[in-house]
Design a protein around this motif. Sequence first.
Motif, PDB file in Angstrom:
ATOM      1  N   CYS A 180     -33.450 -25.565  20.273  1.00 39.93           N
ATOM      2  CA  CYS A 180     -34.730 -26.228  20.533  1.00 39.93           C
ATOM      3  C   CYS A 180     -35.034 -27.218  19.407  1.00 39.93           C
ATOM      4  CB  CYS A 180     -35.834 -25.187  20.634  1.00 39.93           C
ATOM      5  SG  CYS A 180     -37.466 -25.924  20.730  1.00 39.93           S
ATOM      6  N   CYS A 186     -41.024 -21.708  22.642  1.00 39.12           N
ATOM      7  CA  CYS A 186     -42.236 -22.382  22.155  1.00 39.12           C
ATOM      8  C   CYS A 186     -42.954 -23.111  23.286  1.00 39.12           C
ATOM      9  CB  CYS A 186     -41.902 -23.338  21.012  1.00 39.12           C
ATOM     10  SG  CYS A 186     -40.839 -24.709  21.485  1.00 39.12           S
ATOM     11  N   CYS A 209     -37.903 -25.555  26.107  1.00 39.89           N
ATOM     12  CA  CYS A 209     -37.616 -24.280  25.436  1.00 39.89           C
ATOM     13  C   CYS A 209     -38.562 -23.190  25.914  1.00 39.89           C
ATOM     14  CB  CYS A 209     -37.752 -24.499  23.930  1.00 39.89           C
ATOM     15  SG  CYS A 209     -37.814 -22.999  22.970  1.00 39.89           S
ATOM     16  N   CYS A 264     -38.830 -25.586  17.794  1.00 36.97           N
ATOM     17  CA  CYS A 264     -38.911 -24.320  17.044  1.00 36.97           C
ATOM     18  C   CYS A 264     -37.563 -23.942  16.430  1.00 36.97           C
ATOM     19  CB  CYS A 264     -39.430 -23.190  17.928  1.00 36.97           C
ATOM     20  SG  CYS A 264     -38.298 -22.702  19.246  1.00 36.97           S
TER      21      CYS A 264
END
Length: 602
Positions: free
Chosen positions: A251, A390, A387, A254
């Motif tokens: 990601c 997050c 993602c 994050c």
Amino acid sequence: MRSLKTTAIKLSYISSKRSYCHQFINPNFDSKATKSGGGNNTNDLLTNLGYIYQLPTAGLLHYLPLGLRTVKKIGDIIRKNLNNSIDANEFPVNEVSLSSISPTSLWVKTGRYPNDEVFTLNKNGDKNAKFLLVPTCEEEITAMMKPYLKSYKNLPQIVYQISRKYRYEKRPRGGILRGREFLMKDAYSFHVNERDALKCFDMMKSKYDLIFQAFKIPYVSAWADSGEIGGDRSMEYHYLHEIGEDKLMICDECGIASNIEKCQSTPVGKGQFKDPVEVTWCLNKEGDTLIGIYYPGTHELDPRRVVEAYGGEDLDLDTINMPNEKVLLKYQRENEDIMLASMVRLMDCRLHPRSNLPDFPLSKYSKFQFVTIDEVDLCFSKVGDVCEHCGTGHLRMEKSIEVGHIFYLGDKYSKPLDLKYVSKDNAQEVVKMGCYGIGLSRVLGSIAELTKDDIGLRWPSTIAPYTVSFVTPPNIHDDTSLLREIEHLKNNNSTNTSDDWLFDLRKDISLGKKINTSHAAGIPICCIIGRKSWPYIELEIRGKRYSNTWEKAYEMEGNGSKFDWVSKGEKASTNSKNRTFEKHLVHKDDLNSVLAILLKDL
Ligand SMILES: [Zn+2]
């Protein structure tokens, strides 16, 4: 006469020391092997420099002194971090060493034999192999621990070993990254229940972070599918590199990484995909339900997600990989009355409600037997997906080399091998297990691959075969007083790191070649000793800086304020054309202290 005699004794003393430059370190190595870059060239470089000896048989190698020292350093870091407790409540960890030969009968019990990825040992004329060379040791360790884990009072236990493992790779990529024999640390833990085992998983995760941080090379820990070894929770440790065979989804927000097979994400463009739609037909295990999986032709079907969407293990995974025609024939053959057999359509959530679906292949069917499950995610995550962790970041894909893997195993091995203990309530309970691996040869090969440049290898100081080399002009042997000084330097090293010092005092090799060899071998610091500069020693830094703590130390203590040490910045190399090296000039009496300061960052 008297002084000559003394010199002779001293000389033989220096040359008998272990860290005196040995014949395996090759000053005539072929640096071209590094220059073309990529591929298997790291193996050639390791071979040329005298780290490994590659056997003519693909996938096998011997470790030469430099390679052995490096792999031992990697092992020492692993041992130190496993043996040292992070906190007082930690589970005890003990080192063991198991036989490399294991009876196949044990592996039959866990369903891992027959297996065409293991080497078997046959007695002459005996067709059925009774033994194999271990690729991992879950079976053996479970059998071994049985007499010691009779009661809950004996648990938990963690044991580990560092040993050679064997895997029959059909097409070994050769060399150090994927061989048929490799060095591995494998640890196994035994617990009364899942809660304890998962606590141990977290403890090992912390230890793995310390281990990989000590190697100094940036790594990625990724949630992973348990794959073959099985279990519920598993995490992999990777080095990102284009030659890697693994794919990670990471990601950009994050930073959480997952193996592509385990990656959870929210697809972008839900309900928008029109053309071309692919369909894969498969069956349930009974064979009485035909399942059509519709998904965008731009994506790859993920069997794990399909099973999840279908809602259970009832789906016959083998039929997913069969050609559609075969599946349809099988369905028609096994169901006499097609009108009564059921059909399920799984529609990927990316598909537009009015997208053009492929024609239904059967002419006879009943609409009433038709069930549609839509809005489900059936495909592997793709670059750009959102993602799941997050909810805002997007995924990118990176190729990587897997170097470590930790698993919670549950009772996958303890149940078939009947590893039980008597609980507090006097009941027989199955032991819960975890296993934790690091490939030492893989770590060595990956770090060589990741750090090499057009000069050669470039080790972090923590795993370099030697942290410091000392090189002299060949005529040093005429200068007995300087030789004595060098010997003094070595013996008066109170910090006990002189075992990490390589003295290249060879008579028949030029100073330039010695410096080049030290740099190519990846030794972080090269100390040049000569009559002209003595008692000052010139340092050339080959290692990459992973931190810059030395600058402050230099500001406070360098330039004569505490140490007789001058940093000369980047200078043209003493011997490599078109190369600059960071150089320092240090008085012999301050050498130990300055080396310690510099090595911290390398
Ligand atoms: Zn994220």
